[in-house]
Motif scaffolding. Structure first.
Motif, mmCIF file in Angstrom:
data_model
loop_
_atom_site.group_PDB
_atom_site.id
_atom_site.type_symbol
_atom_site.label_atom_id
_atom_site.label_comp_id
_atom_site.label_asym_id
_atom_site.label_seq_id
_atom_site.Cartn_x
_atom_site.Cartn_y
_atom_site.Cartn_z
ATOM 1 N N LEU A 195 -3.996 4.556 -1.301
ATOM 2 C CA LEU A 195 -2.811 3.846 -0.831
ATOM 3 C C LEU A 195 -2.515 2.685 -1.767
ATOM 4 C CD1 LEU A 195 -3.585 3.710 2.996
ATOM 5 C CD2 LEU A 195 -2.078 5.307 1.808
ATOM 6 N N TYR A 196 -1.281 2.627 -2.232
ATOM 7 C CA TYR A 196 -0.856 1.595 -3.167
ATOM 8 C C TYR A 196 0.160 0.674 -2.510
ATOM 9 C CZ TYR A 196 -2.827 4.352 -7.058
ATOM 10 O OH TYR A 196 -3.665 5.037 -7.902
ATOM 11 N N ARG A 197 0.266 -0.544 -3.030
ATOM 12 C CA ARG A 197 1.368 -1.443 -2.708
ATOM 13 C C ARG A 197 2.216 -1.581 -3.962
ATOM 14 N NH1 ARG A 197 0.999 -5.460 1.512
ATOM 15 N NH2 ARG A 197 0.122 -4.359 3.317
ATOM 16 N N ALA A 325 -3.453 -0.744 -6.471
ATOM 17 C CA ALA A 325 -4.233 0.240 -5.713
ATOM 18 C C ALA A 325 -4.977 -0.519 -4.616
ATOM 19 C CB ALA A 325 -5.202 0.969 -6.632
ATOM 20 N N HIS A 326 -4.414 -0.492 -3.401
ATOM 21 C CA HIS A 326 -4.833 -1.393 -2.329
ATOM 22 C C HIS A 326 -5.998 -0.864 -1.505
ATOM 23 C CE1 HIS A 326 -4.778 -4.282 0.808
ATOM 24 N NE2 HIS A 326 -4.037 -3.611 1.661
ATOM 25 N N ARG A 327 -5.929 0.392 -1.097
ATOM 26 C CA ARG A 327 -6.973 0.957 -0.241
ATOM 27 C C ARG A 327 -7.345 2.354 -0.721
ATOM 28 N NH1 ARG A 327 -4.803 1.143 5.607
ATOM 29 N NH2 ARG A 327 -6.862 2.027 5.985
ATOM 30 N N ILE A 341 -12.518 1.293 1.082
ATOM 31 C CA ILE A 341 -12.543 0.096 0.244
ATOM 32 C C ILE A 341 -11.141 -0.498 0.189
ATOM 33 C CG2 ILE A 341 -13.015 -0.817 -2.062
ATOM 34 C CD1 ILE A 341 -14.889 1.600 -2.456
ATOM 35 N N THR A 342 -11.064 -1.815 0.287
ATOM 36 C CA THR A 342 -9.781 -2.512 0.210
ATOM 37 C C THR A 342 -9.858 -3.576 -0.888
ATOM 38 O OG1 THR A 342 -9.373 -2.192 2.569
ATOM 39 C CG2 THR A 342 -8.081 -3.888 1.456
ATOM 40 N N ALA A 343 -8.842 -3.624 -1.723
ATOM 41 C CA ALA A 343 -8.749 -4.644 -2.765
ATOM 42 C C ALA A 343 -7.752 -5.705 -2.320
ATOM 43 C CB ALA A 343 -8.296 -4.029 -4.082
#
Length: 357
Positions: A195-197, A325-327, A341-343
């Motif tokens: 999942l991207y933002r 690249a968020h999750r 994993i979450t950034a």
């Protein structure tokens, strides 16, 4: 979070390129061999410059005569001289680590693997240094993020983890560990969800958009292997865009993007294809095609060693856009656990109202 990374030296170490002359090249001159085989690296006069500059050896001896006749089986070595690489971040955060996998938070502006002007200032170099030279093999990235893209980068610490994670990415990405029982035709589950933002230009009216435009290659100046664009004859690609927030004042839309395939520059291409290219993207414009640019951006570090100058038009590695690249959810390659994993998000990609996903 723990960070690592040594500051970059002013100049890199240069590169040595080795070739073993094939029988089909027997009898060719030195300049014929290099200008023919590596024409994308430098023009004819550039290779002449390199030869005269004593950068090429044949069977261990420096050769400065471009008309030297080569014989099959000869070993040729070209030394690309050390150069000052463009600025790039050097610190990398560790988001997750165990005996098999390490997940990094890659900063925007840092290239993942060597290529072009970036041969030393890469994530791979910092991973090698972080391993201290005593771990064999050292951790390696199992996928890529564009130089301007930030966020989660998965790396493998063992051969088994590398092969299994690479297979997961090859299979594509979708929902992990969930069967969609309500679907008339049950869909097979995948081992990775990404999942991207992103910050897109313009106001996206629909709350959710699925884009399945194929992506293919076209010839493009300055990109030897071609540029990826929206193309009816390209390979299948699938992205789901969910609107998180619309900013009427700035004429922008904050979105979450899930990708099931992983084509190069897919999110940049797909959002531009529907008329909403990423804000600040120097390359892709409406329709998933490259912009026409008259700006001259010349980096003389190409020309000093006889190679081509930096292309005048934007190229894929140029930064300026906002994509993170968020999750990531993935099946652990050894334990088969589901790892999430979450950034942390850059401030520009956070919602005005803090809503928990």
């Amino acid at each position: 979070m723990v960070s690592f990374g040594d500051p970059w030296p002013e100049f890199n170490d240069g590169i040595y390129y080795r070739d073993l002359l094939r029988p089909s090249d027997d009898g060719a001159t030195l300049i014929e061999f290099y200008s023919r085989k590596y024409q994308s690296s430098a023009p004819l006069h550039g290779w002449l410059q390199r030869i005269h500059n004593k950068q090429i050896t044949v069977n261990g001896g420096v050769v400065t005569d471009p008309n030297t006749i080569l014989r099959g089986g000869a070993e040729l070595v070209y030394h690309r001289l050390p150069w000052k690489e463009p600025d790039a971040p050097h610190l990398v955060e560790i988001l997750y680590e165990d005996d098999d996998v390490i997940a990094l938070n890659k900063p925007s502006g840092l290239q993942v693997l060597p290529g072009g002007l970036f041969q030393q200032r890469t994530v791979l170099t910092q991973l090698q240094r972080h391993a201290g030279g005593c771990q064999e093999p050292h951790p390696v990235p199992v996928h890529r993020l564009g130089r301007g893209t930030s966020g989660i980068l998965l790396c493998a610490k063992t051969k088994l983890a590398k092969s299994r994670l690479a297979a997961f990415f090859a299979d594509g990405t979708s929902v992990v560990g969930v069967c969609r029982e309500n679907d008339q035709q049950q869909k097979s589950t995948r081992n990775i969800t990404k999942l991207y933002r992103a910050l897109a230009s313009g106001i996206i009216i629909e709350d959710e958009v699925v884009i399945d435009q194929p992506i293919g290659l076209v010839k493009y100046p300055g990109v030897a292997n071609g540029l990826y664009v929206a193309s009816p004859s390209g390979k299948p690609a699938w992205s789901k865009v969910v609107v998180l927030e619309r900013n009427m004042l700035n004429n922008s839309t904050l979105v979450q993007v899930e990708i099931q395939s992983g084509r190069p520059h897919q999110i940049r291409i797909h959002l531009s294809f529907i008329g909403h290219p990423l804000i600040g993207d120097p390359l892709y414009s409406t329709g998933g095609q490259p912009k026409c640019s008259d700006h001259e951006l010349v980096d003389q570090s190409f020309a000093e060693d006889g190679g081509y100058e930096r292309p005048e038009k934007p190229v894929p590695g140029d930064c300026g856009y906002h994509l993170h690249a968020h999750r990531v959810l993935f099946t652990h390659p050894v334990s088969n656990e589901i790892i999430e994993i979450t950034a942390p998000l850059p401030s520009i990609l956070r919602r005005t109202v803090d809503v928990i996903d």
